[in-house]
Design an enzyme around this catalytic site. Sequence first.
Site, PDB file in Angstrom:
ATOM      1  N   ASN A 113       0.805  -1.225   0.000  1.00 55.64           N
ATOM      2  CA  ASN A 113       0.000   0.000   0.000  1.00 55.64           C
ATOM      3  C   ASN A 113       0.838   1.274   0.000  1.00 55.64           C
ATOM      4  OD1 ASN A 113      -2.280   1.926   0.985  1.00 55.64           O
ATOM      5  ND2 ASN A 113      -0.784   1.925   2.657  1.00 55.64           N
TER       6      ASN A 113
ATOM      7  N   SER B 279      -3.798   3.792  -8.239  1.00 52.35           N
ATOM      8  CA  SER B 279      -4.518   5.062  -8.083  1.00 52.35           C
ATOM      9  C   SER B 279      -5.338   5.331  -9.337  1.00 52.35           C
ATOM     10  CB  SER B 279      -3.519   6.206  -7.904  1.00 52.35           C
ATOM     11  OG  SER B 279      -4.172   7.458  -8.097  1.00 52.35           O
TER      12      SER B 279
ATOM     13  N   TYR C 260       3.980  10.503 -10.733  1.00 54.51           N
ATOM     14  CA  TYR C 260       3.137   9.620  -9.909  1.00 54.51           C
ATOM     15  C   TYR C 260       2.305   8.706 -10.812  1.00 54.51           C
ATOM     16  CZ  TYR C 260      -0.657   8.472  -6.556  1.00 54.51           C
ATOM     17  OH  TYR C 260      -1.575   7.824  -5.754  1.00 54.51           O
TER      18      TYR C 260
HETATM   19  P1  NAD Z   1      -0.648   8.162   3.560  1.00 49.50           P
HETATM   20  O1  NAD Z   1       0.344   9.223   3.266  1.00 49.50           O
HETATM   21  O2  NAD Z   1      -1.694   8.414   4.573  1.00 49.50           O
HETATM   22  O3  NAD Z   1       0.080   6.802   3.946  1.00 49.50           O
HETATM   23  C1  NAD Z   1       1.203   6.332   3.240  1.00 49.50           C
HETATM   24  C2  NAD Z   1       2.123   5.654   4.227  1.00 49.50           C
HETATM   25  O4  NAD Z   1       3.276   5.182   3.517  1.00 49.50           O
HETATM   26  C3  NAD Z   1       2.634   6.586   5.333  1.00 49.50           C
HETATM   27  O5  NAD Z   1       2.428   6.011   6.610  1.00 49.50           O
HETATM   28  C4  NAD Z   1       4.106   6.758   5.018  1.00 49.50           C
HETATM   29  O6  NAD Z   1       4.926   6.928   6.166  1.00 49.50           O
HETATM   30  C5  NAD Z   1       4.421   5.451   4.296  1.00 49.50           C
HETATM   31  N1  NAD Z   1       5.621   5.583   3.464  1.00 49.50           N
HETATM   32  C6  NAD Z   1       5.900   6.590   2.611  1.00 49.50           C
HETATM   33  N2  NAD Z   1       7.121   6.406   2.075  1.00 49.50           N
HETATM   34  C7  NAD Z   1       7.620   5.262   2.620  1.00 49.50           C
HETATM   35  C8  NAD Z   1       8.846   4.576   2.484  1.00 49.50           C
HETATM   36  N3  NAD Z   1       9.829   5.011   1.692  1.00 49.50           N
HETATM   37  N4  NAD Z   1       9.022   3.442   3.201  1.00 49.50           N
HETATM   38  C9  NAD Z   1       8.050   2.993   4.028  1.00 49.50           C
HETATM   39  N5  NAD Z   1       6.876   3.608   4.206  1.00 49.50           N
HETATM   40  C10 NAD Z   1       6.664   4.752   3.509  1.00 49.50           C
HETATM   41  O7  NAD Z   1      -1.297   7.804   2.129  1.00 49.50           O
HETATM   42  P2  NAD Z   1      -2.741   7.256   1.746  1.00 49.50           P
HETATM   43  O8  NAD Z   1      -3.561   8.407   1.280  1.00 49.50           O
HETATM   44  O9  NAD Z   1      -3.275   6.355   2.787  1.00 49.50           O
HETATM   45  O10 NAD Z   1      -2.369   6.403   0.454  1.00 49.50           O
HETATM   46  C11 NAD Z   1      -2.029   5.046   0.535  1.00 49.50           C
HETATM   47  C12 NAD Z   1      -1.856   4.489  -0.864  1.00 49.50           C
HETATM   48  O11 NAD Z   1      -3.033   4.723  -1.620  1.00 49.50           O
HETATM   49  C13 NAD Z   1      -0.714   5.144  -1.635  1.00 49.50           C
HETATM   50  O12 NAD Z   1      -0.061   4.172  -2.435  1.00 49.50           O
HETATM   51  C14 NAD Z   1      -1.430   6.146  -2.520  1.00 49.50           C
HETATM   52  O13 NAD Z   1      -0.718   6.457  -3.695  1.00 49.50           O
HETATM   53  C15 NAD Z   1      -2.717   5.384  -2.809  1.00 49.50           C
HETATM   54  N6  NAD Z   1      -3.812   6.269  -3.184  1.00 49.50           N
HETATM   55  C16 NAD Z   1      -4.402   7.105  -2.279  1.00 49.50           C
HETATM   56  C17 NAD Z   1      -5.438   7.923  -2.676  1.00 49.50           C
HETATM   57  C18 NAD Z   1      -6.147   8.844  -1.727  1.00 49.50           C
HETATM   58  O14 NAD Z   1      -7.081   9.510  -2.175  1.00 49.50           O
HETATM   59  N7  NAD Z   1      -5.770   8.917  -0.474  1.00 49.50           N
HETATM   60  C19 NAD Z   1      -5.879   7.896  -4.014  1.00 49.50           C
HETATM   61  C20 NAD Z   1      -5.254   7.047  -4.901  1.00 49.50           C
HETATM   62  C21 NAD Z   1      -4.226   6.226  -4.484  1.00 49.50           C
END
Ligand code: NAD
Length: 265
Positions: free
Chosen positions: A96, A147, A161
């Site tokens: 994730n 995404s 991205y």
């Molecule tokens: P978030 O920022 O809340 O959580 C992401 C987590 O990944 C964080 O806890 C961060 O510390 C961790 N992380 C980042 N870089 C890291 C690294 N190098 N090593 C280890 N951990 C690392 O993000 P989110 O909104 O919960 O998104 C989660 C996933 O869903 C992501 O892949 C994001 O691209 C995808 N996504 C989210 C959305 C949205 O609307 N929130 C939409 C499309 C896709």
Amino acid sequence: MSLPRIHELISLKGKSAIVTGAASGIGRATALRLAEAGASLYLLDIDYDGLSKVRDEALNYDVKTELFKVDLSKKEEIDNLWNLIKGREPSILVNNAGIYIFRDFIDVDEAFLDNIMKVNLYSMFWMCQNMVKSRDKKGGIIVNVSSIESILPFAKDLIHYDISKIGVLALTRALAREYSRMGFRINAVVPGGIETESVKKLKEKTLLRLEISRVATGLQFMSRLPIGRFGHPDEVARVILFLVSELSSYITGAVVVVDGGFTST
Ligand code: NAD
């Protein structure tokens, strides 16, 4: 033939699961749902304090939770993790973790793009490779988080991205083609418009700095969002739970969109 009961199909009792990026947002919500279903957890993140808080929350479910501080941009740290858990590799892997940092295409340099690709795509590649290698005969279940931007680039300044996230879909489908016969199920979820803390912070920053074009993108996003509201991280976690459970035993190589209908309009 009598069919299994729903609670048996959804139960993850006796199983264990890795969730990456579990310290916040969709990863945190997923960890908690998987724990509720009975899975013991291996939670990975670069943010150890955040992980500790999630472990406290998971205590409610009486499952074993182990935390690993891993920088997923580094293959070496990923390989170390799998060495550390050798012999007790989980049957479930949720890739994730991901970062969404806005930058004008013209200003993207090699170091920036490298980092995006490493965190968002290569980490998933190496995690999947370790999983397949270590559970060769036993199979397993993988969910990769992509995404909506991968299939419908909408926001400006996210080209780096978008290419990382379309790679996640290619990885998922190609792996499913090669490994499903060997007992693996490998699927992708495609979230969009999920109001995690990170997304909330982005929105606040955009408003505070009066970044007009980004505010306009936000308004356009909302105006064409059929469901009319942002999603909750748990609404993605529930779909991931479905995909890692036996409820979805015939699903592999699928791309499951969780976006309030955005990409359908
Ligand atoms: P978030 O920022 O809340 O959580 C992401 C987590 O990944 C964080 O806890 C961060 O510390 C961790 N992380 C980042 N870089 C890291 C690294 N190098 N090593 C280890 N951990 C690392 O993000 P989110 O909104 O919960 O998104 C989660 C996933 O869903 C992501 O892949 C994001 O691209 C995808 N996504 C989210 C959305 C949205 O609307 N929130 C939409 C499309 C896709």
